[in-house]
Scaffold this motif. Sequence first.
Motif, short mmCIF file in Angstrom:
data_model
loop_
_atom_site.label_atom_id
_atom_site.label_comp_id
_atom_site.label_asym_id
_atom_site.label_seq_id
_atom_site.Cartn_x
_atom_site.Cartn_y
_atom_site.Cartn_z
N ASN A 1 0.85 -1.18 0.00
CA ASN A 1 0.00 0.00 0.00
C ASN A 1 0.89 1.24 0.00
OD1 ASN A 1 -1.71 2.25 1.27
ND2 ASN A 1 -3.23 0.63 0.97
N THR B 1 -1.55 2.73 6.56
CA THR B 1 -2.47 1.68 6.09
C THR B 1 -1.73 0.37 5.92
OG1 THR B 1 -3.77 3.36 4.95
CG2 THR B 1 -4.12 1.08 4.30
N GLU C 1 -2.77 -3.35 7.15
CA GLU C 1 -3.09 -4.38 6.15
C GLU C 1 -2.09 -5.54 6.20
OE1 GLU C 1 -5.28 -1.67 2.69
OE2 GLU C 1 -3.30 -2.55 2.34
#
Length: 214
Positions: free
Chosen positions: A148, A153, A157
Amino acid sequence: MIRDVFLEARAGMAFDEGAAAWSFDLDLWGRCVQGETRERAISAFMLAYGSVQVVETVQGDEQAFARDMEPLRDEELDATLAILASQRQRAVQFLSSLPPEVLDYDDPSRELPSYARWRTIRQMLWHITDTESRYYLPSLGLPAKPRNAHLSTELLESSRHVRSSITTMPRSVIAQDRGQVWTATKVARRLAWHERGELDAIDELLARWGYRRG
């Protein structure tokens, strides 16, 4: 108490061709002590954890111990998941609490092995996710996760991806490619070690710089 120690020699980790002393004891799961030589690694391990006996030595980069060839045990998986959860909280806190000038400071006095490109704290956090989701897992034949673009994030993730992957992978899986040997137990052991080691290194950097978080 005498600890059984498993030694990697001529391995590319903290040093280009250093040594790493590991324990498979559950209370030290994911603990690794490194040194420029076999003797220094063992001495450092003894200083941290007490008397040892070396029960196995492997030579070269990314090999596996005979103990790694055994199926991953329930308690080892549980320990890995608990360590990953607590360490990812630390990583997220570093990212959210440190200002950009600290996250991106490249300390010219910092010594790293020749292959290391993660010199700043932000780069170290990226390195954690790159290693777990795009190195360890694919080395075992598990799916890699695309990166990402946003580190905040990516930390979340990648954590979800790793947890899902290791809880569903076959416990006896073994993969060999280009001279490397990977197993389910080795991946869990390395996951339990790597992020904590990088975050401890960040704490050491901040202490050396005299930086105190609020």
